[in-house]
Design a protein around this motif. Structure first.
Motif, short mmCIF file in Angstrom:
data_model
loop_
_atom_site.label_atom_id
_atom_site.label_comp_id
_atom_site.label_asym_id
_atom_site.label_seq_id
_atom_site.Cartn_x
_atom_site.Cartn_y
_atom_site.Cartn_z
N ALA A 26 0.83 -1.20 0.00
CA ALA A 26 0.00 0.00 0.00
C ALA A 26 0.87 1.25 0.00
O ALA A 26 0.56 2.24 -0.69
N GLU A 27 1.96 1.21 0.73
CA GLU A 27 2.87 2.37 0.73
C GLU A 27 3.56 2.49 -0.63
O GLU A 27 3.68 3.60 -1.18
N GLN A 28 4.02 1.39 -1.19
CA GLN A 28 4.69 1.42 -2.49
C GLN A 28 3.78 1.98 -3.58
O GLN A 28 4.24 2.66 -4.50
N VAL A 63 6.67 -1.23 9.70
CA VAL A 63 7.20 -1.66 8.40
C VAL A 63 6.94 -0.64 7.29
O VAL A 63 7.20 -0.92 6.12
N THR A 64 6.40 0.53 7.64
CA THR A 64 6.19 1.61 6.67
C THR A 64 6.84 2.88 7.19
O THR A 64 7.17 2.99 8.37
N GLU A 65 7.00 3.86 6.29
CA GLU A 65 7.66 5.11 6.68
C GLU A 65 6.83 6.35 6.39
O GLU A 65 6.85 7.30 7.15
N PHE A 288 -6.54 -3.07 -9.77
CA PHE A 288 -6.52 -2.28 -8.53
C PHE A 288 -5.20 -1.52 -8.40
O PHE A 288 -5.19 -0.32 -8.06
N GLU A 289 -4.10 -2.18 -8.66
CA GLU A 289 -2.80 -1.51 -8.55
C GLU A 289 -2.66 -0.42 -9.62
O GLU A 289 -2.09 0.64 -9.35
N ARG A 290 -3.16 -0.68 -10.81
CA ARG A 290 -3.12 0.36 -11.85
C ARG A 290 -3.93 1.58 -11.42
O ARG A 290 -3.52 2.73 -11.65
N ILE A 291 -5.10 1.35 -10.82
CA ILE A 291 -5.91 2.46 -10.33
C ILE A 291 -5.13 3.26 -9.31
O ILE A 291 -5.11 4.50 -9.35
N ALA A 292 -4.49 2.58 -8.36
CA ALA A 292 -3.71 3.28 -7.32
C ALA A 292 -2.59 4.13 -7.93
O ALA A 292 -2.33 5.25 -7.48
N MET A 293 -1.96 3.63 -8.95
CA MET A 293 -0.80 4.32 -9.52
C MET A 293 -1.19 5.39 -10.54
O MET A 293 -0.49 6.41 -10.67
N GLU A 294 -2.30 5.19 -11.28
CA GLU A 294 -2.61 6.08 -12.40
C GLU A 294 -3.75 7.06 -12.12
O GLU A 294 -3.75 8.18 -12.65
#
Length: 301
Positions: A26-28, A63-65, A288-294
């Protein structure tokens, strides 16, 4: 106004069997916030694995920043303001000030009876929330608090050193009724809604949009009543409970169209459920990942 995209990760996976990797992913992917549900169990997941929200968020913080973290939502159903405040201050410290508390009055699900009590009536839930939230606000901002109410008490409760975020971590208050909206106006840094639940099964998109617009108008009225600018509150829509259900996650274009409509309605943050196979939240993970990124770049305005 730009629209933030966040996700909610249900706590149904063992940490070392996919739980950890979901939060780091989710962070990435660049989500603004990753929330989790604060329930003892929930709906169709009742008879399967389900983990506690605060320990899960503590592990996620480690584990996240950059990713903000939060509950969506915590309620008085099995929480007490004194013990919750101590946990939140600790969690805010561990995360370096990345916690948002989503909070609401609660409902009639499994949480309402898990401690052996009868479910509270809507009026009693509202009464309890009306005490719970202001007391929690004090506990997170004052070193020592004493209080005696109809439902909750605190006797010289100490909360030193307080939150990393000042004056306290932000509240995202879930509300649709007049008493809840008044609490959101007074104590919230954000307002949360899922839409009108009566329209979920048989309502239309137009009816749902109209209901959300009316909720937002009532929030503005509640802010005006105390002299607060409604623009100072973020507006958060937890998706998946409007008549569109999960269909906007079928493609990037479908999601951008969907999100743009709510952006036009004044929402500042949309929260999408992380895909879970064979559930109401099933979706293609690659889409889903494409939606998050684009999608966020397409929604900048």
């Amino acid at each position: 106004m730009s629209l933030r995209l966040s996700t909610v990760i249900l706590p149904h996976r063992r940490w070392h069997e996919g739980g950890r990797s979901t939060w780091t992913r989710a962070e990435q992917l660049g989500f603004h916030t990753a929330y989790t549900y604060d329930h003892l169990s929930w709906r169709s997941f009742r008879d399967g694995p389900w983990f506690g929200a605060v320990p899960t968020l503590t592990a996620a913080a480690a584990v996240t920043e950059r990713l903000r973290l939060g509950t969506l939502v915590t309620s008085p159903n099995f929480r007490h303001p004194v013990t919750l405040a101590k946990e939140l201050i600790s969690l805010d410290d561990i995360s370096g000030g990345r916690i948002t508390l989503g909070i609401g009055a609660g409902g009639t699900g499994f949480d309402a009876t898990a401690l052996g009590q009868e479910p509270w009536t809507p009026r009693e839930r509202a009464d309890r929330f009306g005490e719970f939230l202001p007391l929690l606000d004090r506990l997170l901002t004052e070193d020592a608090v004493s209080y005696e109410g109809d439902f909750y008490s605190a006797h010289e409760a100490r909360n030193i050193p307080g939150c990393v975020q000042r004056p306290r971590l932000p509240f995202a208050v879930a509300a649709t009724g007049p008493r809840g909206l008044a609490l959101a106006a007074r104590h919230g840094q954000a307002w949360v809604t899922t839409g009108d639940p009566k329209l979920f099964e048989n309502g239309t998109t137009e009816q749902s949009d109209r209901a959300l617009r009316q909720q937002a108008d009532r929030l503005a009225d509640a802010c005006a009543a105390i002299g607060r600018e409604v623009g100072g509150l973020d507006r958060v829509l937890l998706t998946g409970f409007t008549p569109e259900r999960n269909r906007p996650l079928q493609s990037v274009d479908a999601f951008v169209d969907f999100a743009g409509r709510y952006q036009d309605l004044g929402f500042t943050e949309l929260v999408v459920h992380w895909p879970i196979a064979d559930s109401d939240f099933a979706a293609d993970e690659k889409v889903f990942e494409r939606i998050a990124m684009e999608a966020p770049a397409q929604l900048q305005g």
